[in-house]
Design a protein around this motif. Sequence first.
Motif, PDB file in Angstrom:
ATOM      1  N   ARG A  43     124.574  81.360 147.070  1.00 13.61           N
ATOM      2  CA  ARG A  43     125.253  80.640 145.987  1.00 13.61           C
ATOM      3  C   ARG A  43     124.633  79.260 145.789  1.00 13.61           C
ATOM      4  O   ARG A  43     124.431  78.811 144.662  1.00 13.61           O
ATOM      5  N   GLN A  44     124.327  78.589 146.879  1.00 13.60           N
ATOM      6  CA  GLN A  44     123.719  77.265 146.778  1.00 13.60           C
ATOM      7  C   GLN A  44     122.310  77.355 146.181  1.00 13.60           C
ATOM      8  O   GLN A  44     121.938  76.569 145.314  1.00 13.60           O
ATOM      9  N   ALA A  45     121.532  78.332 146.634  1.00 15.01           N
ATOM     10  CA  ALA A  45     120.185  78.538 146.080  1.00 15.01           C
ATOM     11  C   ALA A  45     120.273  78.896 144.595  1.00 15.01           C
ATOM     12  O   ALA A  45     119.480  78.412 143.775  1.00 15.01           O
ATOM     13  N   ALA A  46     121.258  79.741 144.240  1.00 16.54           N
ATOM     14  CA  ALA A  46     121.442  80.134 142.839  1.00 16.54           C
ATOM     15  C   ALA A  46     121.771  78.901 141.996  1.00 16.54           C
ATOM     16  O   ALA A  46     121.251  78.742 140.891  1.00 16.54           O
ATOM     17  N   TRP A  47     122.613  78.033 142.510  1.00 15.82           N
ATOM     18  CA  TRP A  47     122.966  76.809 141.787  1.00 15.82           C
ATOM     19  C   TRP A  47     121.719  75.953 141.549  1.00 15.82           C
ATOM     20  O   TRP A  47     121.490  75.452 140.453  1.00 15.82           O
ATOM     21  N   GLU A  48     120.901  75.781 142.580  1.00 16.59           N
ATOM     22  CA  GLU A  48     119.702  74.939 142.444  1.00 16.59           C
ATOM     23  C   GLU A  48     118.745  75.502 141.401  1.00 16.59           C
ATOM     24  O   GLU A  48     118.223  74.756 140.571  1.00 16.59           O
ATOM     25  N   LEU A  49     118.510  76.799 141.430  1.00 17.41           N
ATOM     26  CA  LEU A  49     117.598  77.377 140.446  1.00 17.41           C
ATOM     27  C   LEU A  49     118.234  77.346 139.054  1.00 17.41           C
ATOM     28  O   LEU A  49     117.544  77.111 138.057  1.00 17.41           O
ATOM     29  N   ILE A 158     106.534  83.679 124.155  1.00 15.69           N
ATOM     30  CA  ILE A 158     107.356  82.651 124.814  1.00 15.69           C
ATOM     31  C   ILE A 158     108.830  82.993 124.637  1.00 15.69           C
ATOM     32  O   ILE A 158     109.624  82.889 125.576  1.00 15.69           O
ATOM     33  N   GLU A 159     109.207  83.432 123.447  1.00 18.48           N
ATOM     34  CA  GLU A 159     110.600  83.810 123.184  1.00 18.48           C
ATOM     35  C   GLU A 159     111.017  84.990 124.051  1.00 18.48           C
ATOM     36  O   GLU A 159     112.135  85.046 124.571  1.00 18.48           O
ATOM     37  N   SER A 160     110.119  85.940 124.241  1.00 21.33           N
ATOM     38  CA  SER A 160     110.415  87.106 125.071  1.00 21.33           C
ATOM     39  C   SER A 160     110.688  86.685 126.516  1.00 21.33           C
ATOM     40  O   SER A 160     111.641  87.144 127.148  1.00 21.33           O
ATOM     41  N   VAL A 161     109.853  85.795 127.049  1.00 23.50           N
ATOM     42  CA  VAL A 161     110.045  85.308 128.420  1.00 23.50           C
ATOM     43  C   VAL A 161     111.302  84.445 128.499  1.00 23.50           C
ATOM     44  O   VAL A 161     112.050  84.492 129.487  1.00 23.50           O
ATOM     45  N   ARG A 162     111.563  83.678 127.468  1.00 16.35           N
ATOM     46  CA  ARG A 162     112.773  82.848 127.453  1.00 16.35           C
ATOM     47  C   ARG A 162     114.019  83.718 127.597  1.00 16.35           C
ATOM     48  O   ARG A 162     114.948  83.390 128.314  1.00 16.35           O
ATOM     49  N   ARG A 163     114.023  84.853 126.944  1.00 12.87           N
ATOM     50  CA  ARG A 163     115.174  85.759 127.038  1.00 12.87           C
ATOM     51  C   ARG A 163     115.339  86.304 128.464  1.00 12.87           C
ATOM     52  O   ARG A 163     116.455  86.492 128.942  1.00 12.87           O
ATOM     53  N   VAL A 164     114.222  86.560 129.137  1.00  7.52           N
ATOM     54  CA  VAL A 164     114.287  86.994 130.539  1.00  7.52           C
ATOM     55  C   VAL A 164     114.901  85.881 131.390  1.00  7.52           C
ATOM     56  O   VAL A 164     115.775  86.126 132.233  1.00  7.52           O
ATOM     57  N   LEU A 165     114.471  84.641 131.158  1.00  6.45           N
ATOM     58  CA  LEU A 165     115.009  83.516 131.915  1.00  6.45           C
ATOM     59  C   LEU A 165     116.492  83.293 131.620  1.00  6.45           C
ATOM     60  O   LEU A 165     117.251  82.892 132.511  1.00  6.45           O
ATOM     61  N   LEU A 166     116.914  83.562 130.392  1.00  9.58           N
ATOM     62  CA  LEU A 166     118.334  83.451 130.076  1.00  9.58           C
ATOM     63  C   LEU A 166     119.149  84.493 130.845  1.00  9.58           C
ATOM     64  O   LEU A 166     120.244  84.200 131.330  1.00  9.58           O
ATOM     65  N   SER A 167     118.614  85.704 130.970  1.00 15.80           N
ATOM     66  CA  SER A 167     119.298  86.739 131.762  1.00 15.80           C
ATOM     67  C   SER A 167     119.379  86.332 133.225  1.00 15.80           C
ATOM     68  O   SER A 167     120.421  86.492 133.869  1.00 15.80           O
ATOM     69  N   LEU A 168     118.273  85.801 133.747  1.00 18.64           N
ATOM     70  CA  LEU A 168     118.271  85.326 135.134  1.00 18.64           C
ATOM     71  C   LEU A 168     119.286  84.202 135.303  1.00 18.64           C
ATOM     72  O   LEU A 168     120.074  84.196 136.251  1.00 18.64           O
ATOM     73  N   SER A 169     119.283  83.252 134.386  1.00 22.22           N
ATOM     74  CA  SER A 169     120.201  82.117 134.509  1.00 22.22           C
ATOM     75  C   SER A 169     121.651  82.573 134.436  1.00 22.22           C
ATOM     76  O   SER A 169     122.522  82.020 135.115  1.00 22.22           O
ATOM     77  N   SER A 170     121.935  83.599 133.648  1.00 23.16           N
ATOM     78  CA  SER A 170     123.289  84.129 133.560  1.00 23.16           C
ATOM     79  C   SER A 170     123.739  84.700 134.905  1.00 23.16           C
ATOM     80  O   SER A 170     124.869  84.466 135.353  1.00 23.16           O
ATOM     81  N   ALA A 171     122.858  85.441 135.562  1.00 29.49           N
ATOM     82  CA  ALA A 171     123.173  85.986 136.891  1.00 29.49           C
ATOM     83  C   ALA A 171     123.361  84.857 137.901  1.00 29.49           C
ATOM     84  O   ALA A 171     124.302  84.877 138.701  1.00 29.49           O
ATOM     85  N   LEU A 172     122.483  83.862 137.862  1.00 26.73           N
ATOM     86  CA  LEU A 172     122.592  82.728 138.790  1.00 26.73           C
ATOM     87  C   LEU A 172     123.895  81.969 138.563  1.00 26.73           C
ATOM     88  O   LEU A 172     124.556  81.557 139.521  1.00 26.73           O
ATOM     89  N   ARG A 173     124.262  81.774 137.307  1.00 26.41           N
ATOM     90  CA  ARG A 173     125.499  81.070 136.974  1.00 26.41           C
ATOM     91  C   ARG A 173     126.702  81.819 137.541  1.00 26.41           C
ATOM     92  O   ARG A 173     127.608  81.231 138.124  1.00 26.41           O
ATOM     93  N   GLU A 174     126.696  83.138 137.383  1.00 30.73           N
ATOM     94  CA  GLU A 174     127.816  83.940 137.878  1.00 30.73           C
ATOM     95  C   GLU A 174     127.907  83.867 139.403  1.00 30.73           C
ATOM     96  O   GLU A 174     128.992  83.725 139.964  1.00 30.73           O
ATOM     97  N   VAL A 175     126.761  83.944 140.071  1.00 28.78           N
ATOM     98  CA  VAL A 175     126.750  83.860 141.532  1.00 28.78           C
ATOM     99  C   VAL A 175     127.234  82.488 141.998  1.00 28.78           C
ATOM    100  O   VAL A 175     128.021  82.379 142.933  1.00 28.78           O
ATOM    101  N   ALA A 176     126.776  81.435 141.335  1.00 25.32           N
ATOM    102  CA  ALA A 176     127.161  80.080 141.721  1.00 25.32           C
ATOM    103  C   ALA A 176     128.612  79.769 141.368  1.00 25.32           C
ATOM    104  O   ALA A 176     129.210  78.844 141.924  1.00 25.32           O
ATOM    105  N   GLY A 177     129.189  80.529 140.428  1.00 23.69           N
ATOM    106  CA  GLY A 177     130.565  80.310 140.024  1.00 23.69           C
ATOM    107  C   GLY A 177     130.753  79.037 139.223  1.00 23.69           C
ATOM    108  O   GLY A 177     131.731  78.313 139.400  1.00 23.69           O
TER     109      GLY A 177
END
Length: 198
Positions: A43-49, A158-177
Motif C-alpha cells: 500500500r505504501q509503495a502503491a501510494w508513492e508510485l 503517447i495517448e495510448s501509453v497514457r491510458r495504460v498509465l491511467l489504468s495503473l494509477s487507478s489500481a494503485l489508488r485503490e490499493v492505497a485507499g
Amino acid sequence: MRRRAQERGRRSDRFKAQEISVKIGVPLVGEISGTWRPDDVERQAAWELYVELTTRISVVELGEDEGLLREALSSFYTMFATTREILRRYGPAVAPQVAPGQVTFGVPAVNVLNLSIRPLLSRWHPLLTAHEGKRPGGLDPVAHERQWDRAVELRAEIESVRRVLLSLSSALREVAGVADLITVRVPPQVAPIGRPAP
C-alpha cells in the motif's frame, strides 16, 4: 491530538482494499491481470508510485496544440528511475512469489514499464532526436516540433501509453485507499452570506 490521529487511522482503514482485481490493457501485448491482495508495505509503495504518476505530464491528456512531445517522452523516461527507486526501497516484500492469477505491486509496475513505456521510447526517442537535429537556425523548438510530419502519429502513441498509465494509477489508488487525484473536480462556488452565487 492523539485521539484525532487514531480516528483518522480508523477512517483510512475502512478504505484499504483487502483484494482488488487488476486489469491493465497493454496495446499490442494483451493485458496485465490478476487478483491483488495488498499488505501495508505494498500500500505504501502503491501510494508513492501513485503520487509520481499523478504529478507528471505523462498522465495528462496532451491536446493537439499543447505541450511538447519531447517533454512527454522525458516524463515517461523518468518513470524508470522512479519505479526502480521504489522497488529498491521496499525490496522483495513488494514482489513476492504468488500463486498463478495473483499479482503484487512489482508485477504491474515493472510490466507497464517494459511492455508499454519502453517500446514507445525505444521507437520514438531516436526518431524525434533526428528531427530535432534538423531544426534550422532561427526556428524555435516548439514550431519545429509541430511541423514534424510524424507528430500526430507520436501523439497517438503517447495517448495510448497514457491510458495504460491511467489504468495503473487507478489500481494503485485503490490499493492505497486514497482519493482520485487525477480527475479534476472543481468545487462549487460558495457565495458570501447575503449574496447570490455568480
